[in-house]
Design an enzyme around this catalytic site. Structure first.
Site, short mmCIF file in Angstrom:
data_model
loop_
_atom_site.label_atom_id
_atom_site.label_comp_id
_atom_site.label_asym_id
_atom_site.label_seq_id
_atom_site.Cartn_x
_atom_site.Cartn_y
_atom_site.Cartn_z
N TYR A 57 -88.63 -60.68 -26.34
CA TYR A 57 -89.08 -61.51 -27.47
C TYR A 57 -90.24 -60.86 -28.22
CZ TYR A 57 -86.33 -65.75 -26.62
OH TYR A 57 -85.32 -66.66 -26.50
N ASP A 64 -76.68 -62.42 -14.06
CA ASP A 64 -75.31 -62.82 -14.42
C ASP A 64 -74.69 -63.64 -13.29
OD1 ASP A 64 -75.30 -60.51 -12.84
OD2 ASP A 64 -73.50 -59.66 -13.76
N ASP A 92 -84.15 -68.25 -21.34
CA ASP A 92 -83.65 -68.95 -22.53
C ASP A 92 -82.19 -69.32 -22.33
OD1 ASP A 92 -83.65 -69.86 -25.26
OD2 ASP A 92 -82.60 -68.02 -25.79
N ASP A 103 -80.30 -73.18 -21.18
CA ASP A 103 -79.26 -73.87 -21.96
C ASP A 103 -78.06 -74.20 -21.07
OD1 ASP A 103 -80.71 -73.79 -24.34
OD2 ASP A 103 -78.98 -73.17 -25.54
C1 IPM Z 1 -86.00 -72.22 -26.79
C2 IPM Z 1 -85.48 -71.83 -28.15
C3 IPM Z 1 -86.40 -70.78 -28.75
C4 IPM Z 1 -86.32 -69.55 -27.87
C5 IPM Z 1 -86.12 -70.45 -30.22
C6 IPM Z 1 -86.17 -71.67 -31.10
C7 IPM Z 1 -87.05 -69.38 -30.73
O1 IPM Z 1 -84.17 -71.41 -28.06
O2 IPM Z 1 -87.17 -72.63 -26.68
O3 IPM Z 1 -85.24 -72.13 -25.82
O4 IPM Z 1 -85.43 -68.70 -28.04
O5 IPM Z 1 -87.18 -69.42 -27.01
MG MG Z 2 -83.29 -71.63 -26.13
#
Ligand code: IPM
Ligand code: MG
Length: 371
Positions: free
Chosen positions: A142, A226, A250, A254
């Site tokens: 990042y 993975d 990240d 999700d």
């Molecule tokens: C998260 C989001 C952020 C990230 C974005 C909005 C920059 O996806 O907080 O998970 O990638 O960290």
């Molecule tokens: Mg995210």
């Protein structure tokens, strides 16, 4: 009672709607005389860009640095697709994380029993799930440099992102994970790609070494990132605390969110280092979901991730862990009563909008607090 400095950064899209529900809960806490707040608010993301031409102003950054705790909604949306890269909405959030050194991102994934059927996985795989992803938040790909697209002059371009980690960054996030595991089930799984990345190799070595320096009571396992992604959807309950880098964290968070029924359920806390004199940490609380432009402004968004983020703030920044538990309980009871926003709706449940869900949780919370 010293007033707690609270900075509200609703941002874009549904960020504005879900934060409105949290405002009502904060007002109730204050009205009850439990805490007193000095509340400020500012723009971030696309909203800040529209008003000031930047993703976050220096003035808002100064407020963020002075705050005891920041409540953040969400940023982004197709409206700002053409904005210069450095001022895209996400840049506001990344600047906050980096300048406040919020290196430890805690992302709990809890499957409320009432929601086990809303999960993409079978009930028995997720019922009672309670894991935390500890994501490193101020390093890795990042922020590494170079980060650029260069012209090769032959009609070709080259894009470079840099994945970089130093020892101290891995050490401090590993410690957060071990300490958290101690107050949970005592297990940490560290994820990297040491089979293809030097940063993965160093990550693995430093986590192992840190573990040997006083955290031997915690059980540590290593898994390739993975494979961990695969195990998360195969048998998620095998995990307790997962520690991983910025990008893997990240993605894996999700994935974890869908185990709980919806991305609309996951809160997060981003914490800095403890201040040696005050014992306080800089902290920002935000839902894991984004600004959801497709449903923004329609009153359909699920406010639970944002409300649960307030619960995390009560626990980690505002010194009210019991109140945090009551707020979590209020969420669970609201779900038990069948309230569902569209993202977690299943047959036979009552479909509600953002403010109805917010009101229902607030009502349960009021009852629990007054009991
Ligand atoms: C998260 C989001 C952020 C990230 C974005 C909005 C920059 O996806 O907080 O998970 O990638 O960290
Ligand atoms: Mg995210």
């Amino acid at each position: 009672m010293a007033a707690q400095k609270l900075l509200l950064l609703p941002g874009d899209g549904i960020g504005v709607e879900v934060l409105a529900e949290v405002r009502r809960i904060v007002a109730f806490i204050e009205q009850k005389g439990i805490l007193s707040f000095e509340i400020d608010e500012d723009l971030v993301g696309g909203a800040a860009y529209d008003a000031h031409g930047v993703a976050i102003t220096d003035a808002a950054m100064a407020k963020a640095k002075a705050a005891d705790c920041i409540l953040f909604g969400a940023v982004g949306g197709p409206k700002w697709d053409g904005v210069e890269y450095d001022q895209r909405p996400e840049a506001g959030l990344l600047r906050l994380r980096k300048e406040l050194e919020l290196f430890a991102n805690l992302r709990p994934a809890i499957c409320y029993p009432a929601l086990a059927d809303a999960s993409a996985l079978k009930r028995e795989l997720v019922d009672g799930l309670d894991i935390v992803i500890v994501r490193e938040l101020t390093g890795g790909v990042y922020f590494g440099s170079p980060k650029e697209i260069t012209d090769l002059g032959n009609g070709q371009q080259r894009a470079v992102d840099t994945q970089v980690y130093e020892t101290y960054e891995i050490e401090r996030i590993a410690k957060v994970a071990f300490e958290l595991a101690r107050v949970r089930s005592g297990r940490v799984t560290s994820a990297e790609k040491r089979n293809v990345m030097k940063s993965g190799l160093l990550w693995n070595q430093v986590v192992t070494r840190t573990h040997g320096q006083g955290y031997e009571d915690v059980k540590l396992d290593h898994m390739l990132a993975d494979a961990l992604g695969m195990q998360l959807v195969r048998a998620p309950k095998q995990f307790d605390v997962i520690v991983t880098d910025n990008l893997f964290g990240d993605i894996l968070s999700d994935v974890a969110s869908m185990l709980t029924g919806s991305l609309g359920m996951l809160p997060s806390a981003s914490l800095g280092a403890e201040d040696k004199t005050t014992g306080k940490r800089k902290a920002l609380y935000e839902p894991v979901h984004g600004s959801a432009p497709d449903i923004a402004g329609k009153g359909l968004a699920n406010p639970i991730a944002m409300i649960a983020s307030l619960a995390m703030a009560l626990k980690y920044s505002l010194g009210k862990p019991e109140l945090a538990d009551l707020l979590d309980k209020a969420i669970a009871r609201t779900l038990d009563d069948g309230y569902r926003t569209g993202d977690i709706w299943t047959d036979g449940m009552s479909k509600v909008g953002t403010s109805e869900m917010g009101s229902a949780v607030l009502k349960k919370f009021e009852t629990l607090v007054s009991a």
